[in-house]
Design an enzyme around this catalytic site. Structure first.
Site, mmCIF file in Angstrom:
data_model
loop_
_atom_site.group_PDB
_atom_site.id
_atom_site.type_symbol
_atom_site.label_atom_id
_atom_site.label_comp_id
_atom_site.label_asym_id
_atom_site.label_seq_id
_atom_site.Cartn_x
_atom_site.Cartn_y
_atom_site.Cartn_z
ATOM 1 N N GLN A 19 0.830 -1.213 0.000
ATOM 2 C CA GLN A 19 0.000 0.000 0.000
ATOM 3 C C GLN A 19 0.867 1.267 0.000
ATOM 4 O O GLN A 19 0.524 2.264 0.634
ATOM 5 C CB GLN A 19 -0.945 -0.018 1.206
ATOM 6 C CG GLN A 19 -2.120 -0.969 1.043
ATOM 7 C CD GLN A 19 -2.993 -0.624 -0.150
ATOM 8 O OE1 GLN A 19 -3.090 0.547 -0.557
ATOM 9 N NE2 GLN A 19 -3.618 -1.619 -0.726
ATOM 10 N N SER A 20 1.965 1.229 -0.719
ATOM 11 C CA SER A 20 2.867 2.374 -0.759
ATOM 12 C C SER A 20 2.228 3.576 -1.455
ATOM 13 O O SER A 20 1.822 3.490 -2.620
ATOM 14 C CB SER A 20 4.146 1.968 -1.494
ATOM 15 O OG SER A 20 4.904 3.118 -1.818
ATOM 16 N N ASN A 21 2.182 4.687 -0.743
ATOM 17 C CA ASN A 21 1.720 5.936 -1.360
ATOM 18 C C ASN A 21 2.775 6.480 -2.310
ATOM 19 O O ASN A 21 2.458 7.106 -3.317
ATOM 20 C CB ASN A 21 1.460 6.986 -0.277
ATOM 21 C CG ASN A 21 0.440 6.516 0.723
ATOM 22 O OD1 ASN A 21 -0.704 6.237 0.363
ATOM 23 N ND2 ASN A 21 0.846 6.397 1.978
#
Ligand SMILES: *Cc1c(COP(=O)(O)O)cnc(C)c1O
Length: 321
Positions: free
Chosen positions: A71-73
């Site tokens: 879930q890396s922004n």
């Protein structure tokens, strides 16, 4: 002069939080809205990418490669910037492909990034190197962006962000006594630290660690701030002892939503209509709230919470509130 592309929506607004301030017993609480930087749901990585993409272009690169959590922004914003400027994008993500991609991962795919799954965390450095070498072997010209975009080039953007805040003088013409924010790969804090030095900001920059022990982060940030100063052609030496990091709120582990984050997210949402994210800003806000309740932060001081984005993760299956 370091080259820069211009695509972030700047300056980002600074907003008062009167209802939240009252609930916490504070006189002055503001939020700097870097969740509104504009690129595919925004966040702090968009500022860094203005400089990173300019460097990639200058080097004649055609492919951006970076890495992060599922879930890396940072990966989501990199995928968007790659699409906007015509780069291919390869993302090395930790873990295994889920049955149904959601939230940031769904957006990575929507934005046309190619995902390389690294499996366990211990593999990620190796897989990242392999992906880079393979891209070169295929005749591509890859540009490697480190975790969180926290190279000196990326961190430089937060030197300018500090200048931006100082020009805004958000507290009725005054600057904050405290600036509180989530700190992880350290580029944001390194840039703000160097910016504070350059522009003569005298308040305190307090990074709430999302996943690392204070000592590790302080060392990294001091080294990165020093290295970043070289981009401005004047070496300024930073000591870890002058970097403020609090690691009291990361003990549950990266991305683990505890009661403290849940309370912070609900307070911001229900008192101000402002959305935090479960991994970074939720944790930093939980720290801020606790430090106010403990009396560590004086209720009469001017406190600025720097919102770094990340809200798409609210929609990830793992972070059900
Ligand atoms: C990456 C990220 C941070 C941490 O910034 P660093 O520069 O890596 O320390 C904070 N908040 C959000 C939402 C992020 O995506």
């Amino acid at each position: 002069m370091t080259p820069r592309l211009r695509f972030a929506h700047l300056p980002t607004p600074v907003e008062p939080m009167p209802r939240l301030a009252k609930a916490l017993g504070l006189s002055h609480l503001y939020v700097k809205r870097d969740d509104l930087t504009g690129l595919a749901f925004g966040g702090n990585k968009t500022r860094k990418l203005e400089f990173l993409l300019a460097e990639a272009q200058a080097q004649g690169a055609d492919t951006l490669i970076t890495a992060g959590a599922v879930q890396s922004n940072h990966c989501r914003q990199t995928a968007a910037a790659a699409a906007k400027f015509g780069f291919d994008c390869l993302l090395v993500l930790t873990g295994e492909p889920p049955d149904r991609p959601s939230a940031n991962l769904l957006l990575d795919e929507l934005l046309g990034a190619r995902i390389v799954w690294a499996g366990g965390r211990e593999n990620r450095e190796r897989v990242l190197t392999e992906t880079f070498e393979q891209a070169k072997a295929e005749g591509k010209r890859p540009y490697l962006i480190p975790y969180g975009g926290s190279s000196p080039t990326g961190a430089l953007s937060y030197v300018f962000a500090m200048g931006e805040l100082i020009r805004q003088k958000p507290f009725d013409g005054e600057l904050p006594d405290w600036i509180v924010f989530a700190s992880s790969s350290g580029g944001t804090q390194a840039g703000l630290t160097l910016g504070a030095h350059i522009f003569g900001y005298r308040g305190c920059l307090l990074g709430i660690s999302v996943d690392e022990p204070s000592e590790v982060l302080q060392e990294r940030i001091a080294a990165l701030a020093t290295e970043t100063s070289l981009k401005l052609e004047k070496r300024i030496e930073f000591s870890p002892f002058n970097i403020w990091v609090n690691d009291d709120y990361c003990k549950a582990g990266y991305g683990v939503l505890t009661e403290a984050e849940r309370e912070a997210i609900l307070l911001f949402a229900r008192l101000e209509g402002l959305l935090l994210d479960p991994v970074y800003t939720g944790r930093a806000a939980a720290g801020l709230i606790d430090l106010v309740r403990k009396g560590f932060l004086d209720p009469d001081e001017r406190i600025l919470f720097w919102h770094t984005g990340g809200q798409p993760a609210l929609f990830a299956e793992a972070y059900r509130l």
